[in-house]
Design a protein around this motif. Structure first.
Motif, PDB file in Angstrom:
ATOM      1  N   SER A 257      50.432 -48.313-134.272  1.00  0.00           N
ATOM      2  CA  SER A 257      50.256 -48.153-135.724  1.00  0.00           C
ATOM      3  C   SER A 257      48.884 -47.625-136.097  1.00  0.00           C
ATOM      4  N   GLU A 258      47.903 -47.754-135.174  1.00  0.00           N
ATOM      5  CA  GLU A 258      46.533 -47.322-135.458  1.00  0.00           C
ATOM      6  C   GLU A 258      46.288 -45.854-135.111  1.00  0.00           C
ATOM      7  N   LEU A 259      47.162 -45.261-134.320  1.00  0.00           N
ATOM      8  CA  LEU A 259      46.968 -43.860-133.929  1.00  0.00           C
ATOM      9  C   LEU A 259      47.047 -42.946-135.143  1.00  0.00           C
ATOM     10  N   LYS A 260      46.311 -41.830-135.061  1.00  0.00           N
ATOM     11  CA  LYS A 260      46.342 -40.849-136.148  1.00  0.00           C
ATOM     12  C   LYS A 260      46.069 -39.467-135.567  1.00  0.00           C
ATOM     13  N   ALA A 261      46.340 -38.444-136.367  1.00  0.00           N
ATOM     14  CA  ALA A 261      46.112 -37.066-135.935  1.00  0.00           C
ATOM     15  C   ALA A 261      44.664 -36.882-135.504  1.00  0.00           C
ATOM     16  N   GLY A 262      44.466 -36.229-134.358  1.00  0.00           N
ATOM     17  CA  GLY A 262      43.123 -35.986-133.833  1.00  0.00           C
ATOM     18  C   GLY A 262      42.707 -36.978-132.766  1.00  0.00           C
ATOM     19  N   ASP A 263      43.401 -38.117-132.649  1.00  0.00           N
ATOM     20  CA  ASP A 263      43.084 -39.090-131.605  1.00  0.00           C
ATOM     21  C   ASP A 263      43.454 -38.539-130.229  1.00  0.00           C
ATOM     22  N   GLU A 264      42.783 -39.044-129.201  1.00  0.00           N
ATOM     23  CA  GLU A 264      43.114 -38.687-127.828  1.00  0.00           C
ATOM     24  C   GLU A 264      43.995 -39.764-127.212  1.00  0.00           C
ATOM     25  N   VAL A 265      45.023 -39.338-126.489  1.00  0.00           N
ATOM     26  CA  VAL A 265      45.883 -40.269-125.756  1.00  0.00           C
ATOM     27  C   VAL A 265      45.942 -39.853-124.298  1.00  0.00           C
ATOM     28  N   LEU A 266      46.281 -40.805-123.458  1.00  0.00           N
ATOM     29  CA  LEU A 266      46.360 -40.560-122.022  1.00  0.00           C
ATOM     30  C   LEU A 266      47.785 -40.190-121.638  1.00  0.00           C
ATOM     31  N   VAL A 267      47.933 -39.042-120.995  1.00  0.00           N
ATOM     32  CA  VAL A 267      49.230 -38.611-120.451  1.00  0.00           C
ATOM     33  C   VAL A 267      49.178 -38.854-118.943  1.00  0.00           C
ATOM     34  N   VAL A 268      50.177 -39.549-118.435  1.00  0.00           N
ATOM     35  CA  VAL A 268      50.217 -39.922-117.015  1.00  0.00           C
ATOM     36  C   VAL A 268      51.521 -39.440-116.408  1.00  0.00           C
ATOM     37  N   ASP A 269      51.452 -38.936-115.162  1.00  0.00           N
ATOM     38  CA  ASP A 269      52.698 -38.521-114.506  1.00  0.00           C
ATOM     39  C   ASP A 269      53.155 -39.583-113.512  1.00  0.00           C
ATOM     40  N   ASN A 270      54.272 -39.333-112.849  1.00  0.00           N
ATOM     41  CA  ASN A 270      54.879 -40.345-111.978  1.00  0.00           C
ATOM     42  C   ASN A 270      54.112 -40.596-110.688  1.00  0.00           C
ATOM     43  N   THR A 271      53.029 -39.833-110.442  1.00  0.00           N
ATOM     44  CA  THR A 271      52.165 -40.099-109.283  1.00  0.00           C
ATOM     45  C   THR A 271      50.885 -40.816-109.705  1.00  0.00           C
ATOM     46  N   GLY A 272      50.697 -40.998-111.029  1.00  0.00           N
ATOM     47  CA  GLY A 272      49.501 -41.646-111.537  1.00  0.00           C
ATOM     48  C   GLY A 272      48.425 -40.676-111.991  1.00  0.00           C
ATOM     49  N   LYS A 273      48.643 -39.382-111.766  1.00  0.00           N
ATOM     50  CA  LYS A 273      47.667 -38.395-112.216  1.00  0.00           C
ATOM     51  C   LYS A 273      47.672 -38.331-113.740  1.00  0.00           C
ATOM     52  N   SER A 274      46.469 -38.279-114.336  1.00  0.00           N
ATOM     53  CA  SER A 274      46.389 -38.343-115.793  1.00  0.00           C
ATOM     54  C   SER A 274      45.666 -37.147-116.376  1.00  0.00           C
ATOM     55  N   ARG A 275      45.894 -36.931-117.653  1.00  0.00           N
ATOM     56  CA  ARG A 275      45.172 -35.925-118.424  1.00  0.00           C
ATOM     57  C   ARG A 275      45.119 -36.398-119.870  1.00  0.00           C
ATOM     58  N   VAL A 276      44.357 -35.672-120.672  1.00  0.00           N
ATOM     59  CA  VAL A 276      44.171 -36.063-122.064  1.00  0.00           C
ATOM     60  C   VAL A 276      44.963 -35.136-122.974  1.00  0.00           C
ATOM     61  N   ALA A 277      45.582 -35.704-123.996  1.00  0.00           N
ATOM     62  CA  ALA A 277      46.278 -34.919-125.022  1.00  0.00           C
ATOM     63  C   ALA A 277      45.815 -35.392-126.395  1.00  0.00           C
ATOM     64  N   ILE A 278      45.888 -34.489-127.359  1.00  0.00           N
ATOM     65  CA  ILE A 278      45.489 -34.791-128.733  1.00  0.00           C
ATOM     66  C   ILE A 278      46.721 -35.098-129.569  1.00  0.00           C
ATOM     67  N   VAL A 279      46.617 -36.129-130.397  1.00  0.00           N
ATOM     68  CA  VAL A 279      47.723 -36.481-131.291  1.00  0.00           C
ATOM     69  C   VAL A 279      47.782 -35.476-132.435  1.00  0.00           C
TER      70      VAL A 279
END
Length: 354
Positions: A257-279
């Motif tokens: 409920s606290e997320l908003k446009a412009g926030d960064e979230v963590l994207v993770v794949d099935n091997t645990g590798k991660s990257r950053v995405a913007i809301v």
């Protein structure tokens, strides 16, 4: 997230290409010594800027960098110092409570950098000047926590891209995923469900780490899987109801409920590798919900999700599995942590969430 500062200096015709490459690569801050260059850079894009100015003039820069002590009125402050001996190191440390940033140059010496980082933690950000792209990873890992950022003056456009590649590889941290056994699946009624629409396209195997407990997260799959019901939305994760936690790139959590446009979230794949995405936006709608409980190493964990065929977790083989086909005894991927959270930050405290 670490900060990247790009030093722009000299003939604008040549420097403009580096600036454009920096903007395209995602550099956060452009550091200049001439106000004229500051204006030219900000005409290209809305970017963060740092201006060297010992007279205290703010200009239009976000950060004012100075080799003398001063506090700008309308910008954040940064003290710039070259560390040549122990006296310089002590002077830098004396400023950590007085400025927002320390910009330091220790050459190739790591010990002075580590000493300053240890003194500045929680007080101000340390940005380290590097003379070679190959230094970047060493500086970002110094004293394990690393400098908060790096400043580099690239020789050409290729070096801008090389630096961003090193930075991207550094930030692509590995998240430890373990297997959990599903013990309960139960429809629960209606609730306010959150879809996270990011500004990135996700692939099969990728999603967000979501959970009802702040130390236990399920890998909730993106809407990147083709199905006969609706068109794919590879930029979206149907993450669950508003109370759920999401794990962020800096290791903190937020309620959905606290997320908003412009926030960064963590994207993770099935091997645990991660990257950053913007809301890009959130979609909150009333939808039927489903409770999923699981056990991992004798820990009972849970998540609520929308009760629909297109909502997926990830099984032990790394494959997306619809909650409509999920069964007790199935093994799924989760991320577990120890301790609890206080306003999203990890704390060494025993907190029960059930």
């Amino acid at each position: 997230m670490k900060e990247l500062w790009l030093h722009i200096k000299g003939d604008w015709k040549n420097e403009k290409k580096k600036v454009q490459a920096g903007i395209e690569s995602g550099f956060v801050t452009f550091y200049v010594e001439e106000p004229e260059l500051l204006k030219k850079i900000t005409e290209l894009a809305a970017v963060k800027t740092a201006l060297e100015s010992d007279d205290g003039a703010d200009g239009d820069a976000d950060i004012i960098v100075s080799r003398v002590k001063h506090k700008p009125e309308n910008s954040r402050s940064c003290f710039h110092i070259e560390i040549k001996d122990k006296g310089d190191e002590r002077k830098a440390v004396s400023m950590v409570k007085q400025v927002d940033y320390l910009l330091i140059n220790t050459g190739k010496d790591i010990i002075p950098l580590e000493n300053i980082i240890s003194e500045a933690q929680g007080l101000c950000k340390v940005v380290a000047e590097i003379g070679d792209v190959r230094q970047a990873e060493t500086v970002l890992k110094a004293l394990e926590v690393g400098a908060d950022g790096i400043l580099y003056r690239p020789k050409n456009v290729d070096e801008v891209r090389d630096l961003f590649r090193v930075y991207h590889e550094f930030e692509a941290k590995k998240v430890d995923l373990v297997k959990a056994t599903v013990t309960k699946i139960k429809p629960t009624g209606m609730g306010s469900r959150v879809c996270i629409d990011t500004c990135s396209m996700m692939h099969v195997g990728e999603g967000n780490l979501i959970g009802s407990q702040s130390n236990a997260f399920f890998l909730v799959h993106s809407e990147s899987v083709k199905n006969p019901y609706v068109a794919t939305r590879p930029f979206r994760v149907n993450a669950g109801p508003v109370h759920s936690y999401i794990l962020l790139p800096d290791g903190r959590t937020k309620y959905l409920s606290e997320l908003k446009a412009g926030d960064e979230v963590l994207v993770v794949d099935n091997t645990g590798k991660s990257r950053v995405a913007i809301v890009g936006r959130l979609k909150i709608e009333e939808r039927p919900l489903l409770l999923v409980e699981a056990n991992s190493d004798s820990r009972k964990i849970s998540i609520l999700l929308q009760n629909a065929e297109t909502i997926r977790l990830v099984n032990e083989k790394g494959e997306p599995v619809s909650v409509a086909k999920l069964r007790e005894g199935d093994r799924i991927l989760v991320h577990l942590e120890e301790g609890g959270r206080h306003f999203g930050k990890k704390v060494k405290e025993s907190i029960t969430e059930k």
